[in-house]
Every structure is written in C-alpha cells, then in structure tokens.
Design an enzyme around this catalytic site. Structure first.
Site, PDB file in Angstrom:
ATOM      1  N   LYS A  38      41.056  33.481  33.463  1.00 48.22           N
ATOM      2  CA  LYS A  38      40.239  32.748  33.657  1.00 48.22           C
ATOM      3  C   LYS A  38      39.761  32.335  35.220  1.00 48.22           C
ATOM      4  O   LYS A  38      38.376  32.625  35.879  1.00 48.22           O
ATOM      5  CB  LYS A  38      40.467  31.154  33.037  1.00 48.22           C
ATOM      6  CG  LYS A  38      39.904  32.105  31.493  1.00 48.22           C
ATOM      7  CD  LYS A  38      40.344  30.681  30.534  1.00 48.22           C
ATOM      8  CE  LYS A  38      39.424  29.316  30.666  1.00 48.22           C
ATOM      9  NZ  LYS A  38      37.577  30.056  29.908  1.00 48.22           N
ATOM     10  N   GLY A 252      32.174  32.161  28.423  1.00 50.25           N
ATOM     11  CA  GLY A 252      31.778  30.947  28.470  1.00 50.25           C
ATOM     12  C   GLY A 252      32.310  30.671  30.141  1.00 50.25           C
ATOM     13  O   GLY A 252      32.055  29.371  31.079  1.00 50.25           O
ATOM     14  N   ASP A 253      33.769  31.208  30.938  1.00 48.65           N
ATOM     15  CA  ASP A 253      33.256  31.251  32.682  1.00 48.65           C
ATOM     16  C   ASP A 253      32.037  31.148  33.091  1.00 48.65           C
ATOM     17  O   ASP A 253      32.081  31.454  34.227  1.00 48.65           O
ATOM     18  CB  ASP A 253      34.751  32.409  32.926  1.00 48.65           C
ATOM     19  CG  ASP A 253      35.730  32.400  32.296  1.00 48.65           C
ATOM     20  OD1 ASP A 253      36.645  30.984  31.646  1.00 48.65           O
ATOM     21  OD2 ASP A 253      36.198  33.406  31.911  1.00 48.65           O
ATOM     22  N   THR A 254      31.789  32.269  32.501  1.00 46.24           N
ATOM     23  CA  THR A 254      29.652  32.623  33.400  1.00 46.24           C
ATOM     24  C   THR A 254      29.076  31.293  33.649  1.00 46.24           C
ATOM     25  O   THR A 254      29.317  31.159  34.865  1.00 46.24           O
ATOM     26  CB  THR A 254      29.280  33.589  33.249  1.00 46.24           C
ATOM     27  OG1 THR A 254      30.743  34.672  33.260  1.00 46.24           O
ATOM     28  CG2 THR A 254      27.998  34.200  33.750  1.00 46.24           C
TER      29      THR A 254
END
Length: 311
Positions: A38, A252-254
C-alpha cells in the site's frame, strides 16, 4: 517532504483468464507484475500527481530488488531497510467468464528487532516540515503497537501523520492526533465493537467518535457507496460513480492519496473529495492505478453533500 512507509511490501501478480477450473491446466490471457504494497502504491500515485515523495519501508530478497528498481526508474527516491527474508508475492486473478476476482495474499518475511531498529532511526529524522503516510499490513515481527509509538513520535517531532491500516491499534494512536486516518466501514465498526448492518448515519457517528478521541480528520471509505470526509466542523459525503469493476486493488489507496494531493494543492474539501472518489473509481476500472487521464469523465456522476457540525 512526504514520506511513505510500507512495512509489508509486495510484488502483485495480476492474471487475466477466461476461465478458472480446478485440477487442470488453465491457460491465461496474460499477466502483469507490479511493485506494490500500500505504501508503494501511495508513492506511485503521489508521483503521478507531481507531488515529491520518498518511499521508505522494510523487506528483502529479489522481490524487494524489483520494487526498488521500479521506484528508482520511475524517479521516486527510496530507502528500504533490508531484512533477511524475502518480500512476498501476491496473486490476483480476474476470471472473465464469471466476472470473479480471486485474491491470494501472502504473509511477509519475519523482521528482527535489529532490522526494525534501523527503520526507527530513519523515522527519528522526521521534522515538522514532513508528512509520514503509513499504509497497509505489517510483516511478521512488527507488532501493530508500533502505530502508537509512531503516533508518539509524530507528536514529539510535530510531523503530520496519516494512517491507513486496519489494525485496532489505530484507535490507540488517536490521542496523539494523527492528521488523517482512512478506515473503511468494516474497520471503523470493528474498532468500536459494532457488529451487523449499520446505516450511513451510524457510521458517521463512529467517525465523529474518532475525531473526539484525537483524529484531526477522517476519510471514510464506503466501498461501492462512495466515501465521506469528516472534520471537527464539517461532514462531506459523496456517492460512487457507476463503473465496470476490473481490479479493486489500489482503489482505496488512490482515493486517499488523491485526497492528500488535493490538500497539498489547496483544494476545497468538497471538490477534493469528489475528485478523490473519481480517481479511486478510475483505478477500480483499470488494470492498475489510474494515470488520471480519464478521471474527469466520472465527475458528473458524483455529488457531494455537505453538513456543518454544531460546535
């Protein structure tokens, strides 16, 4: 400077196949091997938005060599502490016939106390001019209580701390006032011992509890329903656009990193959340993280509801 911290990096192997049947050879349409974890994702996404950052972490073996080579080739400075084990390989298989996605996520290598001490020396270099983003799971030998120690260090050194991790120790780090935490709905519920179905209003109440316990801001991922941004004075809620999901890894990271980039660039919270949701959704319909070329196409589908909170 923004530093990303990956305590369990990976090479993610994405496989595309028409079908997947047991006990036989399944011929695939192809694969992609991507430097991941992540925190590594966070570095790539920041870089794609022209936000300078340095990737930190801990790992080992030929797989870490590949990750650092890809980061360096992309122009992202990096300094990983090397451990004796081998950084993991995860496998994500998309089956066209059924539309299913199979995820096989491996544990990371065992990290010794001596190796972890080397990493801590890096963290102690941070100053009030810095921001540390810690994301994802931890390798074996790294106790989740390190989140509390890092929270204490952030309060002492006065650097901004962003936490995107599912461990319940995130809640124990709240008294040290992290700048931002990014739970999803299930993580937030688990931190407060809530089970069963809850509605949006109840989730927002839980996010407000996190604010009252010390978090400066909460970015709440609602999966296919969108996301919410909660501050001490306002709540912003946005819906997710309708897309054909291809690969959810990194979505979600984006969203998180796009929101952080927007914060750095001075975007207003509502517009920032709207663009972050669009970027996360664009990653979910892509083979890897978005290159931001088509993010604007999704914006007309997203509406942000804003509510001011009584003091």
């Amino acid at each position: 400077m923004i530093y990303t911290l990956t305590l369990n990096p990976a090479i993610d192997l994405f496989i595309d196949t028409n079908d997947l049947q047991p006990n036989q050879v399944n011929r695939t349409n192809g694969f992609q091997a991507q430097a991941n974890g992540k925190g590594v994702n966070v570095s790539f996404i920041l870089h794609r938005q022209d936000i300078p950052n340095t990737a930190w972490g801990i790992g080992g073996g030929f797989t870490l060599d590949y990750i650092t080579q890809v980061l360096t080739a992309s122009g992202i400075p990096n300094a990983f502490v090397r451990c004796q084990g081998t950084t993991r390989i995860n496998v994500f298989t998309h089956v066209r016939r059924t539309g299913q996605e199979f995820k096989q996520v491996n544990p990371g290598p065992a990290v010794t106390a001596e190796e972890l001490a080397q990493l801590w020396q890096q963290l102690e270099q941070l100053t009030a001019a810095d921001c540390l983003i810690i994301s994802g799971s931890f390798s074996q030998g790294i106790d989740p209580s390190i989140l509390v120690r890092i929270g204490q260090l952030a309060a002492e050194k006065k650097f901004k701390l962003v936490i995107d991790s599912s461990y319940p120790e995130v809640k124990a780090a709240l008294p040290y006032h992290p700048f931002l935490i990014k739970p999803n709905d299930e993580e937030l519920k688990s931190w407060y011992g809530v089970t069963g179905e809850v509605d949006l209003g109840e989730l927002l109440q839980l996010a407000r509890r996190a604010i009252s316990e010390g978090a400066q801001n909460v970015l709440l991922s609602l999966g296919g329903a969108g996301a919410a941004f909660i501050t001490p004075t306002h709540t912003y809620v946005g819906n997710a656009p309708k897309i054909d999901v291809l690969n959810t890894a990194g979505a979600g990271d984006t969203m998180l990193v796009t929101f952080i980039a927007g914060t750095v660039q001075g975007m207003a919270p509502a517009a920032n959340l709207r663009y972050a949701i669009a970027a996360g959704s664009d990653t979910a319909r892509s083979s890897w993280i978005t290159d931001f070329t088509h993010v604007d196409e999704l914006l007309p589908q997203i509406t942000i509801q804003t509510e001011e909170v009584d003091a």
